[in-house]
Scaffold this motif. Structure first.
Motif, short mmCIF file in Angstrom:
data_model
loop_
_atom_site.label_atom_id
_atom_site.label_comp_id
_atom_site.label_asym_id
_atom_site.label_seq_id
_atom_site.Cartn_x
_atom_site.Cartn_y
_atom_site.Cartn_z
N VAL A 146 0.86 -1.18 0.00
CA VAL A 146 0.00 0.00 0.00
C VAL A 146 0.90 1.23 0.00
CG1 VAL A 146 -1.75 1.30 1.28
CG2 VAL A 146 -1.81 -1.22 1.25
N VAL A 147 0.78 2.03 -1.05
CA VAL A 147 1.53 3.27 -1.16
C VAL A 147 0.51 4.39 -1.03
CG1 VAL A 147 3.04 4.65 -2.64
CG2 VAL A 147 3.23 2.14 -2.66
N GLU A 148 0.57 5.13 0.07
CA GLU A 148 -0.44 6.17 0.31
C GLU A 148 -0.17 7.39 -0.56
OE1 GLU A 148 -0.84 6.87 4.54
OE2 GLU A 148 -1.32 4.76 4.95
N SER A 149 -0.99 8.42 -0.42
CA SER A 149 -0.93 9.55 -1.35
C SER A 149 0.35 10.38 -1.17
CB SER A 149 -2.15 10.44 -1.18
OG SER A 149 -2.20 10.89 0.16
N GLY A 150 0.78 10.98 -2.28
CA GLY A 150 1.89 11.92 -2.24
C GLY A 150 3.26 11.32 -1.99
N VAL A 151 3.40 10.01 -2.19
CA VAL A 151 4.69 9.35 -1.94
C VAL A 151 5.61 9.49 -3.15
CG1 VAL A 151 5.75 7.05 -1.67
CG2 VAL A 151 3.84 7.73 -0.20
N ARG A 152 6.91 9.62 -2.91
CA ARG A 152 7.91 9.68 -3.98
C ARG A 152 8.84 8.47 -3.87
NH1 ARG A 152 10.06 9.49 -8.14
NH2 ARG A 152 11.61 10.88 -9.05
N LEU A 153 8.90 7.64 -4.92
CA LEU A 153 9.78 6.47 -4.93
C LEU A 153 10.68 6.52 -6.15
CD1 LEU A 153 7.14 3.61 -4.27
CD2 LEU A 153 8.53 4.78 -2.57
N SER A 154 11.98 6.28 -5.95
CA SER A 154 12.87 6.13 -7.12
C SER A 154 13.98 5.14 -6.79
CB SER A 154 13.47 7.48 -7.52
OG SER A 154 14.31 7.97 -6.49
N ARG A 155 14.45 4.39 -7.80
CA ARG A 155 15.55 3.41 -7.67
C ARG A 155 15.44 2.58 -6.39
NH1 ARG A 155 17.47 8.08 -8.94
NH2 ARG A 155 18.31 8.47 -6.86
N CYS A 156 14.29 1.93 -6.21
CA CYS A 156 14.14 1.15 -4.98
C CYS A 156 13.25 -0.07 -5.21
CB CYS A 156 13.57 2.01 -3.85
SG CYS A 156 11.92 2.64 -4.17
N THR A 157 13.34 -1.01 -4.27
CA THR A 157 12.48 -2.19 -4.28
C THR A 157 11.65 -2.16 -3.01
OG1 THR A 157 13.87 -3.62 -5.63
CG2 THR A 157 12.53 -4.70 -3.98
N VAL A 158 10.35 -2.35 -3.19
CA VAL A 158 9.41 -2.38 -2.07
C VAL A 158 8.79 -3.77 -2.08
CG1 VAL A 158 7.35 -1.30 -1.11
CG2 VAL A 158 8.99 0.10 -2.38
N MET A 159 9.12 -4.57 -1.09
CA MET A 159 8.73 -5.99 -1.13
C MET A 159 7.31 -6.22 -0.60
SD MET A 159 12.29 -7.93 -0.33
CE MET A 159 13.69 -7.68 -1.40
N ARG A 160 6.86 -7.43 -0.75
CA ARG A 160 5.49 -7.84 -0.43
C ARG A 160 4.99 -7.28 0.91
NH1 ARG A 160 6.69 -12.69 -0.54
NH2 ARG A 160 7.01 -12.93 1.69
N GLY A 161 3.76 -6.76 0.90
CA GLY A 161 3.08 -6.39 2.15
C GLY A 161 3.60 -5.14 2.84
N VAL A 162 4.35 -4.30 2.13
CA VAL A 162 4.89 -3.07 2.73
C VAL A 162 3.83 -1.97 2.68
CG1 VAL A 162 6.55 -1.19 2.32
CG2 VAL A 162 7.33 -3.57 2.30
N ARG A 163 3.83 -1.12 3.69
CA ARG A 163 2.97 0.08 3.68
C ARG A 163 3.86 1.32 3.73
NH1 ARG A 163 -2.27 -0.08 5.01
NH2 ARG A 163 -3.30 1.90 4.70
N ILE A 164 3.67 2.22 2.78
CA ILE A 164 4.42 3.48 2.78
C ILE A 164 3.41 4.60 2.97
CG2 ILE A 164 5.93 4.97 1.42
CD1 ILE A 164 6.92 2.39 0.07
N LYS A 165 3.58 5.33 4.05
CA LYS A 165 2.56 6.31 4.43
C LYS A 165 2.74 7.63 3.67
CE LYS A 165 1.57 4.09 8.81
NZ LYS A 165 1.57 4.24 10.28
N LYS A 166 1.78 8.52 3.85
CA LYS A 166 1.68 9.74 3.03
C LYS A 166 2.98 10.54 3.00
CE LYS A 166 -3.20 10.20 4.00
NZ LYS A 166 -4.18 10.74 4.90
N HIS A 167 3.31 11.00 1.79
CA HIS A 167 4.40 11.96 1.58
C HIS A 167 5.78 11.44 1.99
CE1 HIS A 167 1.22 14.72 0.63
NE2 HIS A 167 0.67 14.49 1.81
N ALA A 168 5.93 10.13 2.15
CA ALA A 168 7.27 9.58 2.40
C ALA A 168 8.07 9.64 1.09
CB ALA A 168 7.19 8.16 2.91
N CYS A 169 9.39 9.65 1.23
CA CYS A 169 10.26 9.72 0.04
C CYS A 169 11.34 8.64 0.19
CB CYS A 169 10.89 11.11 -0.03
SG CYS A 169 12.05 11.28 -1.37
N ILE A 170 11.41 7.73 -0.78
CA ILE A 170 12.38 6.62 -0.71
C ILE A 170 13.19 6.59 -2.00
CG2 ILE A 170 12.64 4.11 -0.50
CD1 ILE A 170 9.95 4.07 0.97
N SER A 171 14.52 6.54 -1.86
CA SER A 171 15.35 6.38 -3.06
C SER A 171 16.55 5.48 -2.75
CB SER A 171 15.85 7.75 -3.56
OG SER A 171 16.74 8.31 -2.63
N SER A 172 17.02 4.77 -3.77
CA SER A 172 18.21 3.90 -3.68
C SER A 172 18.21 3.05 -2.42
CB SER A 172 19.49 4.75 -3.71
OG SER A 172 19.52 5.49 -4.91
#
Length: 361
Positions: A280-306
């Motif tokens: 579940v990727v909530e609203s306003g999230v920024r993801l680049s160059r990354c792997t998000v594995m099964r069953g992960v939750r990323i909450k609003k406006h989080a930013c994940i890279s590399s």
């Protein structure tokens, strides 16, 4: 035909992910690493795969039982009681690899990701009539590797040079082999290296040939190379115009999203991202160059890279996770936390920022 996959040891370089599952079962581009290889072998007519393993064979076999039926291929284990290097496991699995047909068999390193041109390799092997074929790949910095010196026109291997100081060539062993059963007569049942002992002997007899691997190649046994490998893999999907790649106004570059994942409003995802099942990727999230594995939750406006986000973890609102941060299974990063290269072991809660790369127990 048969194939042996060298699964080997503990996968220490990919910890903390390998604290939860054996390395070949770590997801890469939304499926376990080893499945990429098994599917490629099945596609060219391999009927039996032997896993050479010295660690947690039950976990591997239980997991692969489902796939045996789904893919329609026989998977067995050859278990070492002590680590046997890269050649010893072939001697151990001798009875599983040979049959009356006398056909050659494949040997693959389980960390290697590529386009697996196995059909071309069979044709190459038949054409030169030698005893063994190896895949080689061109690299920019050959001094970090063992270089294969070969006769360009025929592919006949002359010698191997380990981490050369002077330039002797830029082709290195890619960890994919096709061997006649007679190669097994050259291997003793003891810890021994196929690259340093067996292949140089075959080369001396002028019976070893190398084929240059077309397309990309990466050994994804450590995090930085895993992230680079994902980029190359997604790029090759793009070149094949694969329908698996996601599209839409919120996607930049090559992105893989499992159909069961949910993505909120106003996200920006890509390039080079894989999002696994049930995420579940909530609203306003920024993801680049990354792997998000099964069953992960990323909450609003989080930013994940590399970074790599392990199974069933959560990343809090407005959190920033970057610079080769690796979260093990079931790690919970609080709201507004910053992680700069944190390596976090499973089942941890992160309540304060990680300002420089470190291991969090």
């Amino acid at each position: 035909m048969k194939a042996l996959i060298l699964v080997g040891g503990f996968g220490t370089r990919l910890r903390p992910l390998t604290l939860s599952v054996p390395k070949p079962l770590v997801d890469f581009a939304n499926k376990p690493m080893i499945l990429h290889q098994i599917e490629a072998l099945k596609a060219i007519g391999v009927t039996e795969v032997v896993l050479a393993i010295n660690y947690q064979p039950e976990v591997m076999l239980n997991f692969l039982k489902d796939f045996e039926e789904k893919i329609g291929i026989k998977i067995t284990c050859s278990q070492e009681t002590e680590p046997l290097g890269t050649a010893g496991p072939l001697a151990l699995a001798r009875d599983k690899l040979t049959d009356i047909s006398g056909d050659p068999f494949f040997v693959l390193n389980s960390d290697v990701i590529s386009e697996y041109p196995l059909k071309q390799m069979i044709e190459f092997h038949k054409s030169h009539g030698g005893e063994a074929s190896i895949m080689v790949t061109k690299v920019d910095e050959p001094s970090k590797y063992g270089v294969v010196v070969m006769e360009e026109s025929t592919g006949q291997v002359e010698r191997f040079v380990e981490k050369p100081k002077l330039f002797v060539g830029n082709k290195i062993n890619a960890g994919i082999y096709l061997l006649n059963p007679s190669v097994l007569d050259r291997i003793e049942l003891r810890p021994t290296s196929i690259e340093k002992e067996v292949f140089p002997n075959i080369a001396r007899d002028k019976k070893l040939y190398a084929m240059v691997l077309p397309g990309f190649w990466m050994d994804i046994g450590q995090p930085r190379d895993y992230i680079s490998g994902l980029r190359l893999y997604l790029d090759s999907l793009k070149k094949k115009s694969s329908p698996k790649l996601a599209a839409g106004p919120h996607i930049i570059g090559n992105v893989l999203v499992d159909e069961s994942a949910k993505i909120g409003e106003g996200c920006l995802i890509g390039p080079d991202v894989a999002i696994g099942p049930g995420c579940v990727v909530e609203s306003g999230v920024r993801l680049s160059r990354c792997t998000v594995m099964r069953g992960v939750r990323i909450k609003k406006h989080a930013c994940i890279s590399s970074s790599i986000i392990g199974w069933h973890s959560t990343v809090g609102q407005w959190a920033r996770v970057e610079n080769m941060t690796i979260l093990g299974e079931d790690v919970h990063v609080g709201d507004e936390i910053y992680s700069n290269g944190g390596v976090v072991l499973p089942h941890k809660e992160i309540k304060s920022s990680i300002l420089k790369p470190e291991i969090v127990m």
